[in-house]
Design a protein around this motif. Structure first.
Motif, mmCIF file in Angstrom:
data_model
loop_
_atom_site.group_PDB
_atom_site.id
_atom_site.type_symbol
_atom_site.label_atom_id
_atom_site.label_comp_id
_atom_site.label_asym_id
_atom_site.label_seq_id
_atom_site.Cartn_x
_atom_site.Cartn_y
_atom_site.Cartn_z
ATOM 1 N N LYS A 19 53.142 34.653 33.691
ATOM 2 C CA LYS A 19 52.989 36.172 34.208
ATOM 3 C C LYS A 19 51.691 36.630 33.789
ATOM 4 N N ILE A 20 50.720 37.026 34.546
ATOM 5 C CA ILE A 20 49.300 37.162 34.467
ATOM 6 C C ILE A 20 49.343 38.538 34.804
ATOM 7 N N LEU A 21 48.217 39.295 34.213
ATOM 8 C CA LEU A 21 47.546 40.464 34.472
ATOM 9 C C LEU A 21 46.074 40.170 34.646
ATOM 10 N N ILE A 22 45.485 40.525 35.767
ATOM 11 C CA ILE A 22 44.019 40.406 36.121
ATOM 12 C C ILE A 22 43.433 41.498 36.126
ATOM 13 N N ASP A 23 42.463 41.784 35.371
ATOM 14 C CA ASP A 23 41.434 43.079 35.438
ATOM 15 C C ASP A 23 42.418 44.237 35.235
ATOM 16 N N PRO A 24 43.145 44.452 34.012
ATOM 17 C CA PRO A 24 44.110 45.476 33.894
ATOM 18 C C PRO A 24 43.574 46.676 33.623
ATOM 19 N N TYR A 25 43.158 47.297 34.484
ATOM 20 C CA TYR A 25 42.532 48.882 34.597
ATOM 21 C C TYR A 25 43.588 49.610 34.542
ATOM 22 N N LEU A 26 44.550 49.710 33.778
ATOM 23 C CA LEU A 26 45.653 50.577 33.351
ATOM 24 C C LEU A 26 45.431 51.916 32.529
ATOM 25 N N ILE A 27 44.379 52.049 32.117
ATOM 26 C CA ILE A 27 44.088 53.366 31.316
ATOM 27 C C ILE A 27 42.894 53.892 31.792
ATOM 28 N N GLY A 28 43.056 55.049 32.319
ATOM 29 C CA GLY A 28 41.787 55.831 32.816
ATOM 30 C C GLY A 28 41.999 55.473 34.272
ATOM 31 N N ASN A 29 42.611 54.794 35.037
ATOM 32 C CA ASN A 29 42.685 54.642 36.436
ATOM 33 C C ASN A 29 43.147 55.508 37.064
ATOM 34 N N PRO A 30 42.360 56.202 38.193
ATOM 35 C CA PRO A 30 42.694 57.631 38.878
ATOM 36 C C PRO A 30 43.859 57.004 39.822
ATOM 37 N N SER A 31 43.783 55.667 40.292
ATOM 38 C CA SER A 31 45.044 55.204 41.254
ATOM 39 C C SER A 31 46.205 55.205 40.513
ATOM 40 N N TRP A 32 46.551 54.895 39.142
ATOM 41 C CA TRP A 32 47.639 54.286 38.644
ATOM 42 C C TRP A 32 48.167 55.584 37.555
ATOM 43 N N THR A 33 49.284 56.121 38.157
ATOM 44 C CA THR A 33 49.773 57.160 37.452
ATOM 45 C C THR A 33 51.009 56.613 36.384
ATOM 46 N N GLY A 34 51.148 55.366 36.186
ATOM 47 C CA GLY A 34 52.162 55.100 35.368
ATOM 48 C C GLY A 34 51.404 54.501 33.839
ATOM 49 N N ASP A 35 52.189 53.899 32.970
ATOM 50 C CA ASP A 35 51.642 53.683 31.603
ATOM 51 C C ASP A 35 51.035 52.260 31.716
ATOM 52 N N TRP A 36 50.648 51.761 30.510
ATOM 53 C CA TRP A 36 50.305 50.469 30.464
ATOM 54 C C TRP A 36 51.405 49.337 29.961
ATOM 55 N N GLU A 37 52.331 50.117 29.250
ATOM 56 C CA GLU A 37 53.399 49.343 28.870
ATOM 57 C C GLU A 37 54.158 48.528 29.609
ATOM 58 N N GLY A 38 54.704 49.109 30.790
ATOM 59 C CA GLY A 38 55.372 48.491 31.661
ATOM 60 C C GLY A 38 54.753 47.353 32.304
ATOM 61 N N PRO A 39 53.514 47.499 33.053
ATOM 62 C CA PRO A 39 52.724 46.589 33.404
ATOM 63 C C PRO A 39 52.698 45.110 32.487
ATOM 64 N N ALA A 40 52.565 45.506 31.224
ATOM 65 C CA ALA A 40 52.359 44.745 30.127
ATOM 66 C C ALA A 40 53.438 43.777 29.685
#
Length: 235
Positions: A19-40
């Motif tokens: 279960k891999i995350l590549i380039d996890p721009y999950l904080i400050g990403n204008p395209s992503w309105t969710g949290d980072w915990e879910g993807p992690a």
């Protein structure tokens, strides 16, 4: 293989035990309105193509929560160790090298770009050469995340050596190749089954849509997959 796009170049890949995350721009990403915990959730590996903030912002948090293995070039690994990542949880490599990630391998290939992280006072920390990542899975198709890059003729060698069937391709122009050139790269140098365009629409200064890429891929026989942000697709 299950693939989820979080906007920009951030992807979650699930296949086999990985279960891999590549380039996890999950904080400050204008395209992503969710949290980072879910993807992690449940992540086993975090892979980074280069050190720019729009590719590694969120990596520290994900690594801290998940205890995942960090796979990146040596400079990025040591930089993040200095920020608190365990040195027992890194798997560094560099261009031309292949590392065993347990359940799959990652090969580091070149990209035409740059790599640094901006800190306070305008300081930029050098974070090694940028790269693309080729992921070989024992029971699934080989995936090539190009990172941020322009077209380059040695892409033909990447195809010859690795025969990737899934391509994640930057198309936004200005900082990477644009859509028309990215389509040329895919058609001239690779024999992909599926391509997923990325690195577009995130900021006003890059291409807002994938239309140029889609037009360039017409008639190629290659499937262009365009998941919505946060949507999981099966390839």
């Amino acid at each position: 293989m299950k693939l989820t796009w979080y906007g920009h170049s951030a992807f979650r890949i699930e296949t086999g035990v990985a279960k891999i995350l590549i380039d996890p721009y999950l904080i400050g990403n204008p395209s992503w309105t969710g949290d980072w915990e879910g993807p992690a959730e449940g992540i086993t590996h975090v892979l980074l193509t280069h050190g720019h903030s729009d590719h590694i912002s969120g990596a520290l948090e994900v690594l801290g929560k998940s205890g995942a293995q960090l796979v990146a070039n040596f400079e990025i690994c040591m930089y993040l160790v200095g920020k608190g990542v365990s040195d027992k949880k890194i798997n560094p490599g560099n261009i031309g090298g292949t590392v065993d990630c347990g359940g799959f391998t990652t090969t580091f290939v070149q990209a035409l770009h740059s790599s640094s992280f901006g800190e306070e006072g305008g300081k930029n920390v050098y974070l090694g050469n940028p790269g693309g990542l080729v992921l070989h899975f024992p029971e699934d198709k080989t995936l090539y995340h190009m990172g941020d890059t322009d077209i380059f003729s040695d892409m033909v060698l990447i195809n010859e050596l690795h025969e990737p069937k899934i391509g994640i391709v930057p198309i936004g122009d200005r900082f990477t190749m644009g859509g028309a050139v990215a389509a040329l790269a895919c058609r001239r140098f690779f024999k992909f089954d599926t391509v997923i365009p990325c690195h577009f629409g995130t900021f006003p200064m890059i291409d807002p849509t994938p239309e140029k890429f889609e037009a360039g891929m017409e008639g190629s026989g290659v499937k262009v997959a365009l998941p919505k942000i946060g949507e999981t697709i099966t390839i």
